[in-house]
Write a protein that holds these residues in place. Structure first.
Motif, PDB file in Angstrom:
ATOM      1  N   PHE A  31       0.829  -1.202   0.000  1.00 48.10           N
ATOM      2  CA  PHE A  31       0.000   0.000   0.000  1.00 48.10           C
ATOM      3  C   PHE A  31       0.866   1.257   0.000  1.00 48.10           C
ATOM      4  O   PHE A  31       0.576   2.236  -0.684  1.00 48.10           O
ATOM      5  N   ARG A  32       1.928   1.252   0.776  1.00 47.39           N
ATOM      6  CA  ARG A  32       2.789   2.438   0.856  1.00 47.39           C
ATOM      7  C   ARG A  32       3.477   2.704  -0.477  1.00 47.39           C
ATOM      8  O   ARG A  32       3.713   3.853  -0.833  1.00 47.39           O
ATOM      9  N   ILE A  33       3.786   1.633  -1.188  1.00 47.72           N
ATOM     10  CA  ILE A  33       4.356   1.793  -2.527  1.00 47.72           C
ATOM     11  C   ILE A  33       3.311   2.365  -3.483  1.00 47.72           C
ATOM     12  O   ILE A  33       3.565   3.300  -4.237  1.00 47.72           O
ATOM     13  N   LEU A  34       2.101   1.797  -3.452  1.00 44.13           N
ATOM     14  CA  LEU A  34       1.038   2.248  -4.348  1.00 44.13           C
ATOM     15  C   LEU A  34       0.701   3.715  -4.131  1.00 44.13           C
ATOM     16  O   LEU A  34       0.385   4.446  -5.081  1.00 44.13           O
ATOM     17  N   CYS A  35       0.746   4.165  -2.879  1.00 44.66           N
ATOM     18  CA  CYS A  35       0.411   5.552  -2.554  1.00 44.66           C
ATOM     19  C   CYS A  35       1.597   6.498  -2.745  1.00 44.66           C
ATOM     20  O   CYS A  35       1.457   7.713  -2.565  1.00 44.66           O
ATOM     21  N   GLY A  36       2.767   5.938  -3.077  1.00 48.05           N
ATOM     22  CA  GLY A  36       3.940   6.773  -3.287  1.00 48.05           C
ATOM     23  C   GLY A  36       4.622   7.211  -2.016  1.00 48.05           C
ATOM     24  O   GLY A  36       5.418   8.162  -2.017  1.00 48.05           O
ATOM     25  N   GLU A  53       7.246   6.286 -11.727  1.00 47.79           N
ATOM     26  CA  GLU A  53       8.108   7.468 -11.817  1.00 47.79           C
ATOM     27  C   GLU A  53       7.472   8.580 -12.641  1.00 47.79           C
ATOM     28  O   GLU A  53       7.823   9.755 -12.480  1.00 47.79           O
ATOM     29  N   GLU A  54       6.556   8.229 -13.533  1.00 48.61           N
ATOM     30  CA  GLU A  54       5.925   9.230 -14.393  1.00 48.61           C
ATOM     31  C   GLU A  54       4.760   9.951 -13.716  1.00 48.61           C
ATOM     32  O   GLU A  54       4.232  10.924 -14.268  1.00 48.61           O
ATOM     33  N   TRP A  55       4.367   9.464 -12.565  1.00 46.82           N
ATOM     34  CA  TRP A  55       3.219  10.045 -11.887  1.00 46.82           C
ATOM     35  C   TRP A  55       3.637  11.212 -10.991  1.00 46.82           C
ATOM     36  O   TRP A  55       4.597  11.121 -10.237  1.00 46.82           O
ATOM     37  N   ASN A  56       2.881  12.291 -11.050  1.00 46.60           N
ATOM     38  CA  ASN A  56       2.922  13.289  -9.999  1.00 46.60           C
ATOM     39  C   ASN A  56       2.246  12.680  -8.775  1.00 46.60           C
ATOM     40  O   ASN A  56       1.167  12.096  -8.875  1.00 46.60           O
ATOM     41  N   ARG A  57       2.890  12.772  -7.621  1.00 46.82           N
ATOM     42  CA  ARG A  57       2.379  12.072  -6.437  1.00 46.82           C
ATOM     43  C   ARG A  57       0.969  12.496  -6.053  1.00 46.82           C
ATOM     44  O   ARG A  57       0.144  11.677  -5.659  1.00 46.82           O
ATOM     45  N   GLU A  58       0.699  13.777  -6.138  1.00 47.57           N
ATOM     46  CA  GLU A  58      -0.647  14.237  -5.790  1.00 47.57           C
ATOM     47  C   GLU A  58      -1.676  13.697  -6.768  1.00 47.57           C
ATOM     48  O   GLU A  58      -2.776  13.295  -6.382  1.00 47.57           O
ATOM     49  N   ALA A  59      -1.325  13.685  -8.053  1.00 51.81           N
ATOM     50  CA  ALA A  59      -2.243  13.149  -9.066  1.00 51.81           C
ATOM     51  C   ALA A  59      -2.477  11.666  -8.842  1.00 51.81           C
ATOM     52  O   ALA A  59      -3.595  11.160  -9.005  1.00 51.81           O
ATOM     53  N   LEU A  60      -1.409  10.955  -8.457  1.00 51.93           N
ATOM     54  CA  LEU A  60      -1.537   9.528  -8.179  1.00 51.93           C
ATOM     55  C   LEU A  60      -2.483   9.286  -7.012  1.00 51.93           C
ATOM     56  O   LEU A  60      -3.375   8.427  -7.078  1.00 51.93           O
ATOM     57  N   ARG A  61      -2.316  10.041  -5.959  1.00 56.35           N
ATOM     58  CA  ARG A  61      -3.139   9.835  -4.753  1.00 56.35           C
ATOM     59  C   ARG A  61      -4.594  10.219  -4.975  1.00 56.35           C
ATOM     60  O   ARG A  61      -5.471   9.748  -4.246  1.00 56.35           O
TER      61      ARG A  61
END
Length: 205
Positions: A31-36, A53-61
């Protein structure tokens, strides 16, 4: 010390997967990996087909709603606690989320309904009610992926059964990934179950 060893799995859209095993096996690390929250040290992680790596963390979450075993509630109203996941949500949206989470009828019995103050540590709510409130918060966020992290670990058998029934009801609307110690629960609420032992999947079916 590497936590996950030779782990390979994929979750398709609309699928529901559970990871089950002892504490320290690596379930919550996923889960911690999936959430960045954790940087990768090896291997490849793809979310919606894109390398992490291509994801902006906020956009991912924004694509993920997390329901943890320890529900954090603010000392404010029930409505404001639920709306935390979606600032600007309307009362109708909040009520609809609570109906789906099967907590609306209980809220209606409270003196001030949705405007009832939760108080410190959610004092007016039982463990099962806190979990359903957290699920309502996740539903309101309307993210396509729902992560359930030991959602029934501290609940009595009746509350556990109600949360399991709710998880099964939500299966038709979300891609769900659950981690749990309870093998029977994992098998009951998921399409596929991965059994963990010391950071390695020993069986996946």
């Amino acid at each position: 010390v590497p936590v996950l060893q030779g782990l390979t799995f994929s979750v398709k859209k609309g699928e529901n997967v559970a990871f089950v095993g002892e504490s320290g096996g690596g379930k919550s690390t996923i889960f911690r990996i999936l959430c960045g929250f954790y940087e990768k040290t090896g291997g490849e992680y793809r979310i919606f087909g894109r390398p992490i790596e291509e994801w902006n963390r906020e956009a991912l979450r924004e694509q993920i709603a997390l329901v943890s075993q320890n529900v954090f509630l603010f000392p404010t109203t029930i409505a404001e606690n639920i709306a935390y996941s979606k600032p600007g949500a309307t009362k109708e949206q909040i009520v609809e989320a609570c109906k789906k989470a099967q907590i609306h009828d209980f809220i209606q019995t409270l003196p001030e309904g949705y405007e009832t103050m939760v108080g410190e540590r959610g004092a007016i709510l039982s463990g099962g009610q806190k979990q359903r409130l957290a699920i309502a918060r996740a539903i309101l966020k309307d993210a396509p992926v729902l992560l359930l992290d030991e959602p029934t670990s501290a609940l009595d058998p009746i509350s556990t059964s109600k949360i399991e029934d709710l998880a099964m009801e939500l299966k038709k609307d979300y891609t769900i990934v659950m981690v749990t110690h309870n093998m029977q629960q994992a098998v009951r609420v998921s399409d596929n179950t991965a059994f963990f032992l010391l950071g390695e999947v020993i069986e996946y079916n």
